[in-house]
Motif scaffolding. Structure first.
Motif, PDB file in Angstrom:
ATOM      1  N   ALA A 138      -3.013  16.569  -1.268  1.00 45.53           N
ATOM      2  CA  ALA A 138      -3.152  15.968  -2.596  1.00 45.53           C
ATOM      3  C   ALA A 138      -2.561  16.905  -3.650  1.00 45.53           C
ATOM      4  N   ALA A 195      -1.464  14.260  -6.380  1.00 40.01           N
ATOM      5  CA  ALA A 195      -2.139  12.963  -6.297  1.00 40.01           C
ATOM      6  C   ALA A 195      -3.624  13.188  -6.043  1.00 40.01           C
ATOM      7  N   SER A 196      -4.390  12.099  -6.179  1.00 37.52           N
ATOM      8  CA  SER A 196      -5.815  12.187  -5.866  1.00 37.52           C
ATOM      9  C   SER A 196      -5.988  12.154  -4.351  1.00 37.52           C
ATOM     10  N   THR A 223      -7.898  10.182  -2.710  1.00 39.05           N
ATOM     11  CA  THR A 223      -7.857   8.792  -2.238  1.00 39.05           C
ATOM     12  C   THR A 223      -6.432   8.282  -2.169  1.00 39.05           C
ATOM     13  N   GLY A 224      -5.586   8.736  -3.087  1.00 38.16           N
ATOM     14  CA  GLY A 224      -4.171   8.352  -3.026  1.00 38.16           C
ATOM     15  C   GLY A 224      -3.512   8.873  -1.760  1.00 38.16           C
ATOM     16  N   VAL A 225      -3.864  10.101  -1.391  1.00 44.76           N
ATOM     17  CA  VAL A 225      -3.322  10.673  -0.150  1.00 44.76           C
ATOM     18  C   VAL A 225      -3.838   9.887   1.055  1.00 44.76           C
ATOM     19  N   ARG A 280      -4.674   6.763   1.154  1.00 43.50           N
ATOM     20  CA  ARG A 280      -3.914   5.506   1.211  1.00 43.50           C
ATOM     21  C   ARG A 280      -2.524   5.736   1.780  1.00 43.50           C
ATOM     22  N   ASP A 281      -1.890   6.844   1.351  1.00 42.34           N
ATOM     23  CA  ASP A 281      -0.561   7.174   1.855  1.00 42.34           C
ATOM     24  C   ASP A 281      -0.596   7.393   3.368  1.00 42.34           C
ATOM     25  N   ARG A 298      -0.929   3.985   5.071  1.00 45.61           N
ATOM     26  CA  ARG A 298       0.347   3.261   5.100  1.00 45.61           C
ATOM     27  C   ARG A 298       1.297   3.878   6.115  1.00 45.61           C
ATOM     28  N   GLU A 310     -11.003   6.050   3.809  1.00 44.39           N
ATOM     29  CA  GLU A 310     -10.546   5.916   2.430  1.00 44.39           C
ATOM     30  C   GLU A 310     -11.668   5.393   1.533  1.00 44.39           C
TER      31      GLU A 310
END
Length: 95
Positions: free
Chosen positions: A13, A18-19, A21-23, A25-26, A29, A48
């Protein structure tokens, strides 16, 4: 998640600015794009969701701490004012 896995998320992160949670999500994906199984994708989504909940809990705790800090500062100011008033009053009587 182990503490090592959490530290890796924090490091990633920070690198991505990034946050957490963003990591997460990444990572989800990326895992889905790589053809990982549905079970793994479901597990990653669960992680997540837990990270989001923990992040929200951290924000709530921070807000509560700010409120407690303000209340403590207010109480200290009132105590100091009371102490000053009592000191002035007793000095007035002694004179």
């Amino acid at each position: 998640m182990t503490s090592g896995e959490i530290e890796q998320l924090h490091a990633r992160a920070y690198t991505l600015s990034a946050s957490i949670t963003g990591v997460a999500r990444d990572l989800i994906r990326t895992g889905l794009a790589g053809g990982d199984s549905k079970a793994l994708a479901d597990r990653l989504m669960g992680i997540e969701r837990r990270l989001v909940a923990l992040e929200q809990q951290g924000q709530e705790t921070h807000t509560q701490m700010q409120s407690i800090d303000k209340a403590a500062r207010d109480l200290l100011a009132m105590f100091e004012a009371l102490l000053k008033a009592l000191t002035d009053e007793s000095s007035g009587r002694a004179a």
